[in-house]
Design an enzyme around this catalytic site. Structure first.
Site, PDB file in Angstrom:
ATOM      1  CB  THR A 145      -1.984 -35.672   6.834  1.00  0.00           C
ATOM      2  OG1 THR A 145      -2.997 -34.738   6.462  1.00  0.00           O
ATOM      3  CG2 THR A 145      -0.735 -34.932   7.283  1.00  0.00           C
ATOM      4  CE  LYS A 165      -2.878 -31.630   6.998  1.00  0.00           C
ATOM      5  NZ  LYS A 165      -4.105 -30.905   7.248  1.00  0.00           N
ATOM      6  CE  LYS A 187      -2.338 -39.139  10.422  1.00  0.00           C
ATOM      7  NZ  LYS A 187      -2.668 -38.250   9.305  1.00  0.00           N
TER       8      LYS A 187
END
Ligand code: NAP
Length: 286
Positions: free
Chosen positions: A96, A171, A239
């Protein structure tokens, strides 16, 4: 059966690579910490010395590492994939990372004669082990058709979101929901505890009705068992939300729920909880 490579054998990558081996493919594996790759030798994998070595002779290269600079290092660093990429080889990134970063990597891979898809995943460690992941894919249809047999060996559902970078965009939306639910789970259990309610019963009630969520179901149970082992490191959730904050900022979009989850995750990082499971956000309240 194909000659392929898998790079990054962490919480997610190890079971994903395992499924590709189980499907009968000839898999070259590589991990920065080499010891994590060793058990794959006994399962018939070729233990590569570097990403470039893994890519040599592979028609497809899958990777699942950490953040944007980590993907860049594995693809284009010293002995990176770029140094061993075969003509027309397909690179599929399951990490990701930032959508813009992914688009730049795809350009470079294409200029080297390769093809590229971003294909981040959802389903957690549980889904990776069970082979039930869902993939959010960005890239060209023809490349996705090539990737599908491999993706369906590692997961169940494939969503083609658009051109390269769009898998990551989808995502980020997914991660916004996960992070807001993480905060909701933490506050629900904190509120219940402070009122003298039974936490086991509270969680059972919540997941039985409209308040239910994956966070309450899976993470709620872990919190009740005082189990903070990382299935999904808190630092990675932080993150993802940092990347989502950047994307929302570029769009001039105000998303207060996203901002709250960002603040909570940053506070958890500052408390040294980054290497615990993401549900350790709950510890901010206790
Ligand atoms: P992890 O267990 O921390 O594994 C990270 C892997 O990346 C390790 O193999 C690590 O190597 C490698 N790595 C990190 N930085 C690197 C670098 N600069 N160069 C080379 N290798 C590097 O994390 P994970 O849970 O598998 O997550 C991997 C990715 O999938 C992340 O982008 C995460 O956000 C995403 N993801 C995770 C989940 C989940 O539930 N866990 C779900 C969906 C998506 P070492 O072994 O040497 O450290």
């Amino acid at each position: 059966m194909a000659d392929i490579a898998f790079l990054g054998l962490g919480v997610m990558g190890a079971p994903m690579a395992g499924h590709l081996l189980d499907a009968g493919h000839r898999v070259a594996v590589w991990n920065r910490t080499l010891a994590k790759a060793a058990p794959f030798g006994a399962r018939g994998a070729r233990l590569a010395e570097s990403p470039a070595d893994a890519a040599r002779g592979s028609e497809a290269v899958f990777l699942c590492v950490g953040d944007t600079p980590d993907v860049e290092a594995v693809l284009f660093g010293e002995a990176g994939v770029a140094h061993g990429l075969e003509t027309n080889a397909l690179v599929v990134d399951h990490s990701t990372i930032s959508p813009a970063g992914e688009a730049g990597f795809a350009d470079k891979i294409r200029r080297l004669g390769g093809r590229f898809l971003d294909a981040p995943v959802t389903g957690g460690q549980k889904g990776a082990i069970a082979g039930t992941l869902s993939f959010m894919v960005g890239g060209e249809e023809a490349d996705l058709e090539r990737a599908k047999p491999f993706l369906l060996a590692m997961g169940k559902k494939v969503f083609h979101a658009g051109p390269v970078g769009f898998g990551q965009k989808l995502k980020l939306v997914n991660q916004l929901v996960c992070a807001v639910h993480l905060v909701a789970m933490s506050e629900a259990l904190t509120f219940a505890k402070a009122q003298g309610l039974d936490l086991k019963q509270t969680r059972e009630l919540l997941i039985s009705g409209a308040a239910g969520s994956w966070a309450l179901d899976v993470y709620g149970e872990k919190v009740l068992n005082d189990d903070y082992a990382p299935g999904f490191f808190l630092k990675w959730q932080a993150k993802d939300i940092r990347i989502a904050m950047d994307a929302a900022g570029e769009l001039g979009l105000a998303l207060p729920g996203l901002e709250l989850s960002h603040e909570r995750l940053q506070a958890a990082l500052a408390r040294g909880l980054g290497d615990e499971g993401s549900h350790a956000v709950y510890k901010l309240y206790s």
